[in-house]
Structure formats: structure tokens, C-alpha cells
Design a protein around this motif. Sequence first.
Motif, PDB file in Angstrom:
ATOM      1  N   THR A 262      -2.282   9.705  -1.874  1.00 38.78           N
ATOM      2  CA  THR A 262      -3.368   8.711  -2.393  1.00 38.78           C
ATOM      3  C   THR A 262      -4.638   9.636  -3.283  1.00 38.78           C
ATOM      4  OG1 THR A 262      -4.885   9.234  -0.510  1.00 38.78           O
ATOM      5  CG2 THR A 262      -3.514   7.275  -0.293  1.00 38.78           C
TER       6      THR A 262
ATOM      7  N   ARG B  49       0.651  -1.318   3.855  1.00 38.71           N
ATOM      8  CA  ARG B  49       0.530  -2.485   2.776  1.00 38.71           C
ATOM      9  C   ARG B  49      -1.135  -2.760   2.785  1.00 38.71           C
ATOM     10  NH1 ARG B  49       5.100  -4.757   4.651  1.00 38.71           N
ATOM     11  NH2 ARG B  49       4.098  -6.193   6.246  1.00 38.71           N
TER      12      ARG B  49
ATOM     13  N   GLU C  23      -7.312   1.299  -8.267  1.00 37.78           N
ATOM     14  CA  GLU C  23      -6.321   1.401  -9.181  1.00 37.78           C
ATOM     15  C   GLU C  23      -5.622   2.633  -9.202  1.00 37.78           C
ATOM     16  OE1 GLU C  23      -5.157   1.049 -13.793  1.00 37.78           O
ATOM     17  OE2 GLU C  23      -7.296   1.000 -13.271  1.00 37.78           O
TER      18      GLU C  23
ATOM     19  N   ASN D  43       2.324   4.926  -5.721  1.00 40.48           N
ATOM     20  CA  ASN D  43       3.583   4.266  -6.170  1.00 40.48           C
ATOM     21  C   ASN D  43       4.140   5.589  -6.977  1.00 40.48           C
ATOM     22  OD1 ASN D  43       3.333   1.533  -5.815  1.00 40.48           O
ATOM     23  ND2 ASN D  43       1.902   1.279  -7.541  1.00 40.48           N
TER      24      ASN D  43
ATOM     25  N   TYR E 107      -2.776   0.068   0.874  1.00 41.12           N
ATOM     26  CA  TYR E 107      -2.594  -0.335  -0.742  1.00 41.12           C
ATOM     27  C   TYR E 107      -3.654  -1.431  -1.019  1.00 41.12           C
ATOM     28  CZ  TYR E 107       0.012  -0.828  -4.971  1.00 41.12           C
ATOM     29  OH  TYR E 107       0.306  -0.999  -6.461  1.00 41.12           O
ATOM     30  N   SER E 108      -3.518  -2.503  -0.213  1.00 43.18           N
ATOM     31  CA  SER E 108      -4.303  -3.831  -0.755  1.00 43.18           C
ATOM     32  C   SER E 108      -5.723  -3.542  -0.979  1.00 43.18           C
ATOM     33  CB  SER E 108      -4.014  -5.000   0.304  1.00 43.18           C
ATOM     34  OG  SER E 108      -4.748  -4.467   1.538  1.00 43.18           O
TER      35      SER E 108
ATOM     36  N   ASN F 247      -5.196  -4.571 -11.804  1.00 40.87           N
ATOM     37  CA  ASN F 247      -5.533  -4.363 -10.287  1.00 40.87           C
ATOM     38  C   ASN F 247      -6.752  -4.593  -9.756  1.00 40.87           C
ATOM     39  OD1 ASN F 247      -2.724  -3.512 -10.033  1.00 40.87           O
ATOM     40  ND2 ASN F 247      -3.101  -1.374 -10.208  1.00 40.87           N
TER      41      ASN F 247
ATOM     42  N   ARG G 182      -3.853   3.294  -5.802  1.00 43.50           N
ATOM     43  CA  ARG G 182      -2.641   2.770  -5.936  1.00 43.50           C
ATOM     44  C   ARG G 182      -1.594   3.188  -6.933  1.00 43.50           C
ATOM     45  NH1 ARG G 182      -3.946  -3.941  -6.256  1.00 43.50           N
ATOM     46  NH2 ARG G 182      -5.034  -4.103  -4.451  1.00 43.50           N
ATOM     47  N   ARG G 183      -1.941   3.708  -8.003  1.00 40.49           N
ATOM     48  CA  ARG G 183      -1.100   4.566  -9.058  1.00 40.49           C
ATOM     49  C   ARG G 183      -0.427   5.858  -8.214  1.00 40.49           C
ATOM     50  NH1 ARG G 183      -3.975   5.289 -14.576  1.00 40.49           N
ATOM     51  NH2 ARG G 183      -1.904   6.156 -15.040  1.00 40.49           N
TER      52      ARG G 183
END
Length: 376
Positions: free
Chosen positions: A350, A322, A330, A337, A325-326, A277, A333-334
Motif C-alpha cells: 500500500t 476489497r 488514489e 494494483n 481498496y475501497s 478514483n 490503490r495504485r
Amino acid sequence: LPTPLPVCRQAQQESAIMEAARDALFAGHSAFVDDDFELAVQRYSDALCADPNSADAFSSRAAARLKMHQHELALSDASRAVGITPSANSHKRVGLACFALGRFQDAREAFSSALELSSPRAELKRWVRKCDAELSSSGSAGTSGSSASTPPTTAQPAAPPPAAPPAPSATAQPTDPSKIRHEWYQTMTHVVVSVIARGMSNDAVNVSFSDTGVHLTLDLNGSASYKLDLRTFAKLDADGCKYSVGAAKIEVKLKKQVSGKWEKLEGDGTGSTAEFNTVVDAAPRSVYSGSSKNWDAIDSDLTKKEEEEKPEGEEALNKLFRDIYSKADENTRRAMNKSFQTSGGTVLSTNWGEVSEADYEKTRTAPDGQEWKKWG
């Protein structure tokens, strides 16, 4: 009077089967967000063994196979999902697989179908425009792999996938080396190369490893042979490499000396790894999978059009997520998700330090006015 116990036992068995399918599905989600796509495919397949009509499992397995660049298999899974229960995600995954295979008309139809079922629309509109750009440059819809009366989104395999692969001896070995191809994907610690050749016996496969590559030879029927010499991007741990011979392919699992992301599969063995990522310091990629077109100018035009479209309501909220997230690292993001997937969409965190230890499948709570219930 007949006793109702057998009926009760049957209901209990059905409930246990559906619960096993649900557990396998969530295990697949966990593997997916950990970037272990091979394990995710296995878990989604377990879910399908328990519930062969699970559209969620077919669609999720398609997503994992797209990550592994197994586009034909992803198309088959996504099409099955659409045939069972059409959803925006399933149509989108049909479109992504078709686009990667160069079937731009089929891809456009799939993305358009996804648009009809989706409220976040910006990404899907972008894919439709990409398809239009490809079709306009080719001057025809000749890249479609199916007729207009039979779109790929409704195509279904003749039968559900078997619980276990057939024995290699049931399929004739290939005789033409030009018909054999290979594809690859990577995790943090391994690179997996799949050589697509059906019906190969163990005796017909010879594989050797070194710290800079792998040599594979297949003895085909007759006097022909197929050879694959790969000099890898970075060094390997030769002792940790292995291979297996299956009914449809030979899977070569290469262990990286240094964990991390490779920029590409082949090189001179001196490449450096990066964190997943993160952007590798290299020339920007301007060609999408399945396309022979340079996309720099097109992407610039699409970005301008998207900026002019102001999202509202739920789409605006999704855009906010989004954007977060962008710009996240890493671990963030994990965390996003895994918390969202394993909690059934009730938690979005987060904080990876918290999420990595949490078991949301056991502790999740339903929204106000609702309650969780087991299947069956």
C-alpha cells in the motif's frame, strides 16, 4: 551425423519470442494500473503479436477496452480468451461487455460460467442478479445477441487479429451518416474520441479544434457527409490536440487544459476536474451502461442480500482486501494494483512511494518451495 545446432537455435528463438510476449504483457499491466488504457491496449497487442494464442493477453486487452467503453472489441477479445483457456476473469469480461451492449441473457450465461470457476463469488452473484432484474423487467430473453445453443463465451473470431491494420483503401467508405457512431474514454491528461467509420481517407476527414470543443466533418461516398460538433465539459489545449485516420476509425486526441477527471464528455467548457478514483459532487448515477433501468431500489436490495452472506476462507480474505481498496486513496490503490500485477501476485503493498520506484519484474521472488523460470 546432422548437427543439433539448428534445433538449439530454434529453441532459443522460441524462448526469446515467449519472453518478449511476457515482457509486453507486464508492460501492459503497468500501463493499465497507471490508467493509461490506450498504451495498455498497445502493449497487450504487442504481446499477441509475439504469442497469438495468449489467453492472458486477450483477456487483459478486453479489460482495457472495457475501461475505454469499446464494448464490441472487448467482447471479441474476451471471447477469444475463453476459447483458448477458459477462466473466471475472461467469462466475467464477456459478461460485462454483453451487459453494456444490452445483451442481458448472454451476460447472465457468462457470469454464471465465471461463478463455476471462481471462489470469490459475491461480485459475480451481484451481476447475475442484475441480469435477472433486467430480464424480468423485459419479460423475455430477447436481448440476447446469440442463440441459446451458441453462447457468446465460446464464440471466436474467424482469425487472429492481424499484426498491422489493413490499408484504408481496402474497405469501402460508408455512405450512410446514421451508421457512424463515436465513443470516448479519458486519461488524466487527455480525452480520446473514436469515430467509428471504416475506410476513410485523409482527404475526406476535416477536424478543427478550439479551447472549448472540436468540429469534425467526414465526406462520405456520394454527396452525404457526417458532422460531429462537440462542446467539451472543460477547456482544451487546442495546440496540443491532434487526430489520426485509421482503417476502422478516426481517433481524436484532445488535450485537457487542466489535468484531472471529467464528469462527462460534453458541457459548456466551464466544468472542473477531479482526481481519478474520487467521487464527483454530482447527482448519483442510477443507470448502468447498457441498461435503461433505474437501479436505486435494486442496488439497495442486492446490498442487503450480500450483507447476509458471510464469506469464509479465501473469499473472506478477498473481501478484506476489497474493503481496504475501497476505502483507500488514489496512491494506495495504485500501489496495490501495480505491486500485485507486476510482481506476478507475490507482493501486495500500500506504499506508493516505495512501489513507484520498485521494479518487481526484476526483483520478485518466488513463494517458498517454488522458483521463477522463463517461458520456453
